[in-house]
Design a protein around this motif. Structure first.
Motif, PDB file in Angstrom:
ATOM      1  N   TYR A   1     -14.290  -6.394 -24.133  1.00 29.12           N
ATOM      2  CA  TYR A   1     -13.803  -5.183 -24.796  1.00 29.12           C
ATOM      3  C   TYR A   1     -12.283  -4.998 -24.691  1.00 29.12           C
ATOM      4  N   CYS A   2     -11.696  -5.429 -23.582  1.00 30.24           N
ATOM      5  CA  CYS A   2     -10.255  -5.212 -23.413  1.00 30.24           C
ATOM      6  C   CYS A   2      -9.424  -6.375 -23.947  1.00 30.24           C
ATOM      7  N   MET A   3      -9.969  -7.602 -23.863  1.00 31.29           N
ATOM      8  CA  MET A   3      -9.213  -8.768 -24.314  1.00 31.29           C
ATOM      9  C   MET A   3      -9.734  -9.339 -25.633  1.00 31.29           C
ATOM     10  N   ASN A   4     -10.835  -8.774 -26.130  1.00 32.35           N
ATOM     11  CA  ASN A   4     -11.405  -9.205 -27.418  1.00 32.35           C
ATOM     12  C   ASN A   4     -11.753 -10.688 -27.446  1.00 32.35           C
ATOM     13  N   LEU A   5     -12.305 -11.190 -26.348  1.00 31.30           N
ATOM     14  CA  LEU A   5     -12.723 -12.587 -26.284  1.00 31.30           C
ATOM     15  C   LEU A   5     -14.198 -12.710 -26.623  1.00 31.30           C
TER      16      LEU A   5
ATOM     17  N   ASP B   1     -33.004 -17.682 -32.756  1.00 35.30           N
ATOM     18  CA  ASP B   1     -33.613 -18.817 -33.437  1.00 35.30           C
ATOM     19  C   ASP B   1     -32.614 -19.741 -34.109  1.00 35.30           C
ATOM     20  N   SER B   2     -31.415 -19.287 -34.363  1.00 37.84           N
ATOM     21  CA  SER B   2     -30.458 -20.104 -35.087  1.00 37.84           C
ATOM     22  C   SER B   2     -30.070 -21.334 -34.280  1.00 37.84           C
ATOM     23  N   SER B   3     -29.914 -22.468 -34.963  1.00 38.05           N
ATOM     24  CA  SER B   3     -29.486 -23.702 -34.303  1.00 38.05           C
ATOM     25  C   SER B   3     -27.973 -23.865 -34.359  1.00 38.05           C
ATOM     26  N   ASN B   4     -27.286 -22.910 -34.958  1.00 38.79           N
ATOM     27  CA  ASN B   4     -25.833 -22.944 -35.051  1.00 38.79           C
ATOM     28  C   ASN B   4     -25.235 -21.839 -34.185  1.00 38.79           C
ATOM     29  N   VAL B   5     -23.999 -22.043 -33.817  1.00 36.05           N
ATOM     30  CA  VAL B   5     -23.297 -21.018 -33.032  1.00 36.05           C
ATOM     31  C   VAL B   5     -22.899 -19.884 -33.964  1.00 36.05           C
ATOM     32  N   LEU B   6     -23.394 -18.690 -33.654  1.00 37.08           N
ATOM     33  CA  LEU B   6     -23.084 -17.508 -34.447  1.00 37.08           C
ATOM     34  C   LEU B   6     -22.404 -16.473 -33.564  1.00 37.08           C
ATOM     35  N   ILE B   7     -21.502 -15.726 -34.165  1.00 40.82           N
ATOM     36  CA  ILE B   7     -20.775 -14.687 -33.446  1.00 40.82           C
ATOM     37  C   ILE B   7     -21.221 -13.335 -33.982  1.00 40.82           C
ATOM     38  N   PHE B   8     -21.618 -12.441 -33.075  1.00 41.27           N
ATOM     39  CA  PHE B   8     -22.113 -11.125 -33.459  1.00 41.27           C
ATOM     40  C   PHE B   8     -21.282 -10.030 -32.798  1.00 41.27           C
ATOM     41  N   ASN B   9     -21.311  -8.867 -33.421  1.00 37.23           N
ATOM     42  CA  ASN B   9     -20.654  -7.697 -32.843  1.00 37.23           C
ATOM     43  C   ASN B   9     -21.557  -7.052 -31.803  1.00 37.23           C
ATOM     44  N   THR B  10     -20.949  -6.443 -30.818  1.00 42.72           N
ATOM     45  CA  THR B  10     -21.714  -5.633 -29.885  1.00 42.72           C
ATOM     46  C   THR B  10     -22.207  -4.377 -30.601  1.00 42.72           C
ATOM     47  N   ALA B  11     -23.093  -3.651 -29.943  1.00 41.91           N
ATOM     48  CA  ALA B  11     -23.690  -2.479 -30.587  1.00 41.91           C
ATOM     49  C   ALA B  11     -22.642  -1.445 -30.994  1.00 41.91           C
ATOM     50  N   ASP B  12     -21.571  -1.316 -30.211  1.00 36.31           N
ATOM     51  CA  ASP B  12     -20.542  -0.333 -30.548  1.00 36.31           C
ATOM     52  C   ASP B  12     -19.451  -0.896 -31.461  1.00 36.31           C
ATOM     53  N   LYS B  13     -19.633  -2.162 -31.905  1.00 34.60           N
ATOM     54  CA  LYS B  13     -18.692  -2.809 -32.823  1.00 34.60           C
ATOM     55  C   LYS B  13     -17.317  -3.055 -32.213  1.00 34.60           C
ATOM     56  N   LEU B  14     -17.213  -2.973 -30.913  1.00 33.42           N
ATOM     57  CA  LEU B  14     -15.910  -3.136 -30.270  1.00 33.42           C
ATOM     58  C   LEU B  14     -15.724  -4.507 -29.626  1.00 33.42           C
ATOM     59  N   GLY B  15     -16.791  -5.267 -29.485  1.00 37.15           N
ATOM     60  CA  GLY B  15     -16.711  -6.585 -28.864  1.00 37.15           C
ATOM     61  C   GLY B  15     -17.513  -7.606 -29.625  1.00 37.15           C
TER      62      GLY B  15
ATOM     63  N   HIS C   1     -14.832 -18.354 -26.350  1.00 39.19           N
ATOM     64  CA  HIS C   1     -13.696 -18.371 -25.442  1.00 39.19           C
ATOM     65  C   HIS C   1     -14.104 -18.555 -23.985  1.00 39.19           C
ATOM     66  N   VAL C   2     -15.209 -17.947 -23.587  1.00 39.30           N
ATOM     67  CA  VAL C   2     -15.647 -18.004 -22.188  1.00 39.30           C
ATOM     68  C   VAL C   2     -17.157 -18.195 -22.142  1.00 39.30           C
ATOM     69  N   ILE C   3     -17.604 -19.137 -21.319  1.00 40.58           N
ATOM     70  CA  ILE C   3     -19.025 -19.339 -21.056  1.00 40.58           C
ATOM     71  C   ILE C   3     -19.328 -18.758 -19.681  1.00 40.58           C
TER      72      ILE C   3
ATOM     73  N   GLN D   1      -0.794  -7.910 -21.688  1.00 40.93           N
ATOM     74  CA  GLN D   1       0.142  -6.822 -21.922  1.00 40.93           C
ATOM     75  C   GLN D   1      -0.189  -6.006 -23.170  1.00 40.93           C
ATOM     76  N   LYS D   2      -0.722  -6.653 -24.191  1.00 43.68           N
ATOM     77  CA  LYS D   2      -0.952  -5.937 -25.442  1.00 43.68           C
ATOM     78  C   LYS D   2      -2.197  -5.050 -25.400  1.00 43.68           C
ATOM     79  N   HIS D   3      -2.978  -5.151 -24.359  1.00 37.15           N
ATOM     80  CA  HIS D   3      -4.224  -4.393 -24.283  1.00 37.15           C
ATOM     81  C   HIS D   3      -4.013  -3.058 -23.567  1.00 37.15           C
ATOM     82  N   ASP D   4      -4.886  -2.132 -23.879  1.00 42.91           N
ATOM     83  CA  ASP D   4      -4.797  -0.784 -23.323  1.00 42.91           C
ATOM     84  C   ASP D   4      -5.065  -0.821 -21.818  1.00 42.91           C
ATOM     85  N   ALA D   5      -4.122  -0.309 -21.043  1.00 40.54           N
ATOM     86  CA  ALA D   5      -4.281  -0.298 -19.590  1.00 40.54           C
ATOM     87  C   ALA D   5      -5.470   0.563 -19.167  1.00 40.54           C
TER      88      ALA D   5
END
Length: 446
Positions: free
Chosen positions: A194-198, A215-229, A257-259, A383-387
């Motif tokens: 949420y803070c670094m958008n990774l 079920d997908s055999s491909n790597v898919l990227i999804f939004n979190t429930a709040d659409k922030l991550g 980005h991170v496993i 630095q660019k992220h909200d403290a």
């Protein structure tokens, strides 16, 4: 007759000086000097002869030494002058105007000089750190070369690379050092998401029950429930999910980005094609505090008696194969040992070497510093992220117990997790070293 002044002959005195002193001495004695004065003068004349004969060699040695030192400084000064004059001359063209290439050239020279100095200092720091680690955390009769690494990270496979290696093309692996209960690990995952958008592959996949994600055999990227991550559709915090991530080629996709995983041995299979290597980072917590948090969670979830003691809790260590309580989970995870396996000291040394050479260590109690250290190391712009975002999640990592441990219970847990306590002490030493090298938010380890 005026009194004779006694003085030490100077080094430049010639051979005629000594007879003069002796002659004056005899005259003084003849005029009524005491016997003690005679002895003093004779001794002085004798010592003068020794000085006279020994000083030329000593003076010559001093002369040569001073001339060598002076010559050395002169040569160094000349070199510095030549370099300085060369830079100044190159900074201007034949018309006397400043050259357009002057600033880049001077800046490049300064950067190269600073880089050389920093490299030398870095080597010096690493040597000091290595000596400190070996003297404080390893037996005196053992060297790192005599301690093997775990079988899943041999020289032939090398799925994970050293924290001293360049980060370029490395896949960050967040090792959850204690999967049973870790507020620090949860807080760090939220900060990364949420803070670094990774994009992270973790247990977040199961926050939504859409079948296509599992079920997908491909790597898919999804939004979190709040659409922030964002997160990937592979739960790498389970052994089954790691197998699926391998089939989906999560590492090769280069979109994650991170496993995040507690299983380093199983995660090593993600790098069998050798196109990339993993770079492990983790958060360590005092094993006693972690074990106590596990104990409180056990009492809540297992509906255990309120009056159960720490000793009764640890007595359930793999009794009958149930594995309710496991001793030294950090050591076992690093060497891939089963929960019912008896550990020997050689295995503890293997775990220490693995931690020392291939893991970037942060501390739960120093979460803020650790997050900035990880960001600087991997090139994540903090630095660019909200403290406020960082501080909110960091506050959730602080565990507060209404019933603090007694001293006897603390000693009991420390003995129960003695191998992990040794790892933790090593980890604290590593953290101080790593924060000194990688905590600068203005530099990236590349």
């Amino acid at each position: 007759m005026p009194k004779l002044r006694m003085y030490r002959p100077r080094s430049k005195m010639n051979d005629r000086a000594l007879p003069v002193i002796q002659e004056c001495s005899e005259e003084r004695i003849e005029e009524g000097s005491s016997s003690s004065s005679k002895e003093d003068l004779s001794l002085y004349a004798s010592s003068s002869e020794e000085v006279h004969h020994s000083e030329p060699a000593e003076l010559f040695h001093r002369f040569v030494t001073r001339k060598c030192v002076l010559l050395t400084f002169t040569v160094l000064a000349c070199i510095a002058c030549v370099v300085g004059v060369t830079i100044q001359l190159n900074a201007y063209d034949v018309t006397g105007n400043q050259s357009s290439e002057a600033k880049p050239r001077v800046s490049s020279f300064i950067q190269r000089t600073e880089s050389l100095i920093e490299n030398e200092l870095d080597v010096f720091r690493k040597d000091q750190f290595q000596q400190k680690v070996m003297s404080n955390h390893f037996p005196k009769d053992r060297t790192l070369e005599t301690i093997r690494l775990p079988e899943y990270t041999t020289e032939e496979l090398k799925p994970f690379s050293s924290s001293d290696d360049p980060v370029a093309n490395a896949q960050p692996i967040f090792w959850i050092a204690n999967s049973q209960s870790s507020g620090g690990a949860t807080a760090l995952k939220h900060i990364l998401t949420y803070c670094m958008n990774l994009v992270i592959s973790s247990d977040a996949t199961y926050d939504d029950d859409k079948e296509e994600k599992a079920d997908s055999s491909n790597v898919l990227i999804f939004n979190t429930a709040d659409k922030l991550g964002h997160y990937a559709n592979a739960n790498t915090e389970t052994r089954e999910g790691l197998l699926r991530a391998q089939e989906m080629a999560v590492v090769e996709s280069e979109v994650v980005h991170v496993i995040s995983t507690p299983f380093l041995a199983e995660a090593s299979a993600l790098f069998r094609n050798r196109r990339r290597t993993g770079r492990i980072f983790t958060l360590l917590q005092n094993p006693v505090d972690q074990a106590y948090a596990n104990f409180l969670e056990y009492k809540t979830q297992q509906q255990a008696p309120d009056d159960i003691t720490i000793s009764e809790y640890t007595a359930q260590n793999n009794q009958g194969g149930n594995g309710i309580v496991v001793s030294n989970p950090l050591t076992r995870a690093l060497i891939n040992a089963t929960s019912d396996e008896l550990l020997d000291y050689d295995q503890v040394l293997i775990a220490k070497r693995m931690l020392l050479e291939q893991i970037l260590v942060g501390l739960v109690e120093q979460l803020d510093v650790s997050v900035h250290m990880f960001g600087s190391y991997f090139g994540w712009d903090i630095q660019k992220h909200d403290a406020a975002c960082l501080s909110n999640f960091e506050a959730t990592a602080a565990t507060q117990n209404d019933h603090p441990l007694t001293e006897s219970d603390r000693r009991h847990l420390a003995n129960f997790h003695s191998a992990d306590m040794e790892l933790y002490e090593l980890g604290k030493t590593m953290f101080e070293h790593h924060r000194g090298r990688y905590s600068s938010t203005s530099s990236t380890h590349v």
